[in-house]
Design a protein around this motif. Structure first.
Motif, PDB file in Angstrom:
ATOM      1  N   ASP A  43       0.958  -1.323  -0.263  1.00  0.00           N
ATOM      2  CA  ASP A  43      -0.104   0.046   0.183  1.00  0.00           C
ATOM      3  C   ASP A  43       0.886   1.469   0.199  1.00  0.00           C
ATOM      4  OD1 ASP A  43      -1.571   2.039   0.472  1.00  0.00           O
ATOM      5  OD2 ASP A  43      -2.577   1.076   1.716  1.00  0.00           O
ATOM      6  N   ALA A  44       1.062   2.240  -0.910  1.00  0.00           N
ATOM      7  CA  ALA A  44       1.450   3.734  -1.458  1.00  0.00           C
ATOM      8  C   ALA A  44       1.060   3.944   0.219  1.00  0.00           C
ATOM      9  CB  ALA A  44       1.003   3.697  -2.427  1.00  0.00           C
ATOM     10  N   SER A  45       0.764   4.280   0.535  1.00  0.00           N
ATOM     11  CA  SER A  45      -0.055   5.111   1.548  1.00  0.00           C
ATOM     12  C   SER A  45       0.477   4.805   2.647  1.00  0.00           C
ATOM     13  CB  SER A  45      -1.671   5.593   1.386  1.00  0.00           C
ATOM     14  OG  SER A  45      -1.514   4.034   2.527  1.00  0.00           O
ATOM     15  N   ARG A  46       1.275   3.522   3.193  1.00  0.00           N
ATOM     16  CA  ARG A  46       1.926   3.138   4.265  1.00  0.00           C
ATOM     17  C   ARG A  46       3.356   3.003   3.379  1.00  0.00           C
ATOM     18  NH1 ARG A  46      -1.537   0.868   7.966  1.00  0.00           N
ATOM     19  NH2 ARG A  46      -3.765   0.229   6.777  1.00  0.00           N
ATOM     20  N   LEU A  47       4.052   3.660   2.438  1.00  0.00           N
ATOM     21  CA  LEU A  47       4.939   4.248   2.259  1.00  0.00           C
ATOM     22  C   LEU A  47       5.976   4.913   2.702  1.00  0.00           C
ATOM     23  CD1 LEU A  47       5.684   3.420  -1.311  1.00  0.00           C
ATOM     24  CD2 LEU A  47       6.141   1.312   0.714  1.00  0.00           C
ATOM     25  N   ARG A  48       6.831   5.091   2.997  1.00  0.00           N
ATOM     26  CA  ARG A  48       7.874   6.212   4.623  1.00  0.00           C
ATOM     27  C   ARG A  48       8.139   6.996   3.498  1.00  0.00           C
ATOM     28  NH1 ARG A  48      10.696   2.942   9.532  1.00  0.00           N
ATOM     29  NH2 ARG A  48       8.301   2.940  10.550  1.00  0.00           N
ATOM     30  N   ALA A  49       8.730   8.458   3.322  1.00  0.00           N
ATOM     31  CA  ALA A  49       9.199   8.919   2.404  1.00  0.00           C
ATOM     32  C   ALA A  49      10.466   8.404   1.550  1.00  0.00           C
ATOM     33  CB  ALA A  49       9.749  10.449   2.864  1.00  0.00           C
ATOM     34  N   ARG A  50      11.154   7.930   2.743  1.00  0.00           N
ATOM     35  CA  ARG A  50      12.940   6.990   1.796  1.00  0.00           C
ATOM     36  C   ARG A  50      12.569   6.285   1.455  1.00  0.00           C
ATOM     37  NH1 ARG A  50      17.168   6.220   6.232  1.00  0.00           N
ATOM     38  NH2 ARG A  50      17.083   8.295   6.554  1.00  0.00           N
ATOM     39  N   GLU A  51      11.528   5.481   2.120  1.00  0.00           N
ATOM     40  CA  GLU A  51      11.023   3.919   1.174  1.00  0.00           C
ATOM     41  C   GLU A  51      10.706   4.383   0.079  1.00  0.00           C
ATOM     42  OE1 GLU A  51       9.075   0.614   4.102  1.00  0.00           O
ATOM     43  OE2 GLU A  51       8.105   2.906   3.765  1.00  0.00           O
ATOM     44  N   ALA A  52       8.998   5.605  -1.034  1.00  0.00           N
ATOM     45  CA  ALA A  52       9.151   5.597  -1.699  1.00  0.00           C
ATOM     46  C   ALA A  52      10.543   6.617  -2.877  1.00  0.00           C
ATOM     47  CB  ALA A  52       7.919   6.589  -1.733  1.00  0.00           C
ATOM     48  N   ALA A  53      11.173   7.699  -2.138  1.00  0.00           N
ATOM     49  CA  ALA A  53      11.904   7.648  -2.722  1.00  0.00           C
ATOM     50  C   ALA A  53      13.141   6.595  -3.312  1.00  0.00           C
ATOM     51  CB  ALA A  53      12.884   8.453  -2.251  1.00  0.00           C
ATOM     52  N   HIS A  54      13.423   5.513  -2.795  1.00  0.00           N
ATOM     53  CA  HIS A  54      13.574   4.541  -3.504  1.00  0.00           C
ATOM     54  C   HIS A  54      13.541   3.246  -3.652  1.00  0.00           C
ATOM     55  CE1 HIS A  54      16.331   0.569  -2.836  1.00  0.00           C
ATOM     56  NE2 HIS A  54      15.613  -0.327  -2.694  1.00  0.00           N
ATOM     57  N   ILE A  55      12.365   3.558  -4.149  1.00  0.00           N
ATOM     58  CA  ILE A  55      11.964   2.898  -5.638  1.00  0.00           C
ATOM     59  C   ILE A  55      11.325   3.722  -6.406  1.00  0.00           C
ATOM     60  CG2 ILE A  55       9.283   2.649  -6.409  1.00  0.00           C
ATOM     61  CD1 ILE A  55       8.474   1.286  -3.648  1.00  0.00           C
ATOM     62  N   ARG A  56      11.110   4.610  -6.223  1.00  0.00           N
ATOM     63  CA  ARG A  56      11.330   5.909  -7.911  1.00  0.00           C
ATOM     64  C   ARG A  56      13.032   5.698  -7.695  1.00  0.00           C
ATOM     65  NH1 ARG A  56       8.489   9.909  -4.311  1.00  0.00           N
ATOM     66  NH2 ARG A  56      10.298  10.503  -4.053  1.00  0.00           N
ATOM     67  N   GLY A  57      14.281   6.140  -7.182  1.00  0.00           N
ATOM     68  CA  GLY A  57      15.252   4.995  -8.137  1.00  0.00           C
ATOM     69  C   GLY A  57      15.277   4.148  -8.174  1.00  0.00           C
ATOM     70  N   ARG A  58      14.820   3.240  -7.888  1.00  0.00           N
ATOM     71  CA  ARG A  58      15.183   1.616  -8.077  1.00  0.00           C
ATOM     72  C   ARG A  58      14.494   1.176  -9.488  1.00  0.00           C
ATOM     73  NH1 ARG A  58      19.094  -2.206  -8.686  1.00  0.00           N
ATOM     74  NH2 ARG A  58      18.214  -1.263 -10.734  1.00  0.00           N
ATOM     75  N   ASP A  59      13.692   1.308  -9.211  1.00  0.00           N
ATOM     76  CA  ASP A  59      11.921   0.622  -9.727  1.00  0.00           C
ATOM     77  C   ASP A  59      11.501   1.330 -11.519  1.00  0.00           C
ATOM     78  OD1 ASP A  59      13.201  -2.202  -9.277  1.00  0.00           O
ATOM     79  OD2 ASP A  59      11.398  -1.030  -7.015  1.00  0.00           O
ATOM     80  N   LEU A  60      11.707   2.555 -10.807  1.00  0.00           N
ATOM     81  CA  LEU A  60      11.030   3.708 -11.660  1.00  0.00           C
ATOM     82  C   LEU A  60      11.997   4.227 -12.221  1.00  0.00           C
ATOM     83  CD1 LEU A  60       8.605   5.015  -9.727  1.00  0.00           C
ATOM     84  CD2 LEU A  60       8.170   3.644 -11.346  1.00  0.00           C
ATOM     85  N   GLY A  61      11.895   4.799 -13.339  1.00  0.00           N
ATOM     86  CA  GLY A  61      12.524   5.313 -14.744  1.00  0.00           C
ATOM     87  C   GLY A  61      11.739   6.823 -15.255  1.00  0.00           C
ATOM     88  N   PHE A  62      12.049   7.832 -15.524  1.00  0.00           N
ATOM     89  CA  PHE A  62      11.162   8.767 -16.446  1.00  0.00           C
ATOM     90  C   PHE A  62      11.282   9.887 -16.799  1.00  0.00           C
ATOM     91  CE2 PHE A  62      10.679   8.817 -11.503  1.00  0.00           C
ATOM     92  CZ  PHE A  62       8.928   9.294 -10.543  1.00  0.00           C
ATOM     93  N   VAL A  63      10.967   9.435 -18.488  1.00  0.00           N
ATOM     94  CA  VAL A  63      10.828  10.476 -19.492  1.00  0.00           C
ATOM     95  C   VAL A  63       9.508  11.481 -19.742  1.00  0.00           C
ATOM     96  CG1 VAL A  63      11.218   9.940 -21.603  1.00  0.00           C
ATOM     97  CG2 VAL A  63      12.172   7.917 -20.233  1.00  0.00           C
ATOM     98  N   PHE A  64      10.437  12.787 -19.880  1.00  0.00           N
ATOM     99  CA  PHE A  64       9.515  13.608 -19.995  1.00  0.00           C
ATOM    100  C   PHE A  64       9.499  14.366 -21.259  1.00  0.00           C
ATOM    101  CE2 PHE A  64      11.209  13.866 -15.568  1.00  0.00           C
ATOM    102  CZ  PHE A  64       9.356  13.051 -14.855  1.00  0.00           C
ATOM    103  N   GLN A  65       8.607  15.258 -21.047  1.00  0.00           N
ATOM    104  CA  GLN A  65       8.585  16.318 -23.002  1.00  0.00           C
ATOM    105  C   GLN A  65      10.209  16.915 -22.488  1.00  0.00           C
ATOM    106  OE1 GLN A  65       5.370  18.450 -23.168  1.00  0.00           O
ATOM    107  NE2 GLN A  65       6.150  19.863 -24.972  1.00  0.00           N
ATOM    108  N   GLN A  66       9.924  17.759 -21.662  1.00  0.00           N
ATOM    109  CA  GLN A  66      11.776  18.505 -22.272  1.00  0.00           C
ATOM    110  C   GLN A  66      12.349  17.665 -21.240  1.00  0.00           C
ATOM    111  OE1 GLN A  66      11.214  21.423 -23.062  1.00  0.00           O
ATOM    112  NE2 GLN A  66       8.793  21.975 -23.452  1.00  0.00           N
ATOM    113  N   PHE A  67      13.497  17.784 -21.886  1.00  0.00           N
ATOM    114  CA  PHE A  67      14.428  16.747 -21.629  1.00  0.00           C
ATOM    115  C   PHE A  67      14.789  16.322 -20.388  1.00  0.00           C
ATOM    116  CE2 PHE A  67      14.851  17.667 -26.391  1.00  0.00           C
ATOM    117  CZ  PHE A  67      13.986  17.464 -26.713  1.00  0.00           C
ATOM    118  N   ASN A  68      15.359  17.566 -19.698  1.00  0.00           N
ATOM    119  CA  ASN A  68      15.607  17.720 -18.363  1.00  0.00           C
ATOM    120  C   ASN A  68      17.952  17.144 -18.240  1.00  0.00           C
ATOM    121  OD1 ASN A  68      13.673  18.279 -17.704  1.00  0.00           O
ATOM    122  ND2 ASN A  68      12.857  17.100 -16.522  1.00  0.00           N
TER     123      ASN A  68
END
Length: 236
Positions: free
Chosen positions: A73-98
């Motif tokens: 449940d994402a609502s139970r994830l601590r900020a550090r856990e959510a940040a870890h998932i973003r860094g490890r398991d999520l990739g982001f591609v945006f309109q502006q290449f950044n």
């Protein structure tokens, strides 16, 4: 059977405006994302596409409903856990290449690996080089962003998003800054790369040409997702 990565059940998102009135952006979103999925979400401007992206990227939390990540449940994830998932398991591609100015293509791709550990950290240049080769830019590894075309910059951004082998790639208007032909080539590359790695690809866009490349398509309207069968129904 492929593993379920993300599930949204009756997810809502409401924000309070300066005059203390509620703005209901999402009113009941249901979505299941499995390994290898390519999902296209289209909608007119102002329908809540960015809000939905922020929820999927664990940058925000639902007002109500349930969002689960690999059964958690994402609502139970601590900020550090959510940040870890973003860094490890999520990739982001945006309109502006950044892309990072003053950094070469390979240094931009290496950037996410600076926060890795073990093999990923110590072999970061080799891993970044392999990603650039995957997107056809190995000969441009030492080029600065300003010396790359828009399509090349977006391919560097894709390599950066994939370098840590994410389980889900979120693409927000990934072809918005590109011409039609270049955009289609970039999307074909992104689709092929994620399909090969087994990652799920979620593309959020107003471009029906981009949406048409997805294997599952939804229209975001009235705060909900609707299965999309006719792309002519979507007008930016």
């Amino acid at each position: 059977m492929t593993a379920e990565l993300v599930r949204l059940e009756a997810v809502t998102r409401t924000v309070v405006l300066p005059d203390d009135t509620d703005l209901h952006i999402l009113t009941g979103v249901d979505l299941q994302v499995h390994e290898g999925d390519h999902i296209g979400i289209v909608g007119r401007s102002g329908t809540g596409k960015s809000t939905l992206l922020n929820l999927l990227g664990l940058l925000d939390r639902p007002t109500s409903g349930t969002l689960t990540w690999s059964g958690k449940d994402a609502s139970r994830l601590r900020a550090r856990e959510a940040a870890h998932i973003r860094g490890r398991d999520l990739g982001f591609v945006f309109q502006q290449f950044n892309l990072l100015p003053g950094r070469t293509a390979i240094e931009n791709v290496m950037a996410p690996l600076m926060y890795a550990s073990g093999r990923e950290f110590w072999q970061r240049r080799r891993l970044a080089g392999e990603m650039l080769e995957l997107v056809g830019l190995s000969k441009r590894a030492d080029s600065m962003p300003q010396n790359l075309s828009g399509g090349e910059q977006q391919r560097v951004a894709i390599a950066r998003a994939l370098v840590r082998s994410p389980r889900v790639v979120l693409a927000d208007e990934p072809t918005g800054a590109l011409d039609l032909e270049t955009g289609q080539a970039v999307m074909s590359l992104l689709d092929a790369a994620t399909l090969e790695s087994g990652a799920a690809l979620i593309t959020i866009t107003h471009d029906t040409n981009v949406a048409a490349m997805a294997r599952e398509r939804f229209r975001l309207e009235g705060g909900r997702l609707h299965v999309l069968t006719d792309l002519t129904d979507v007008v930016a």
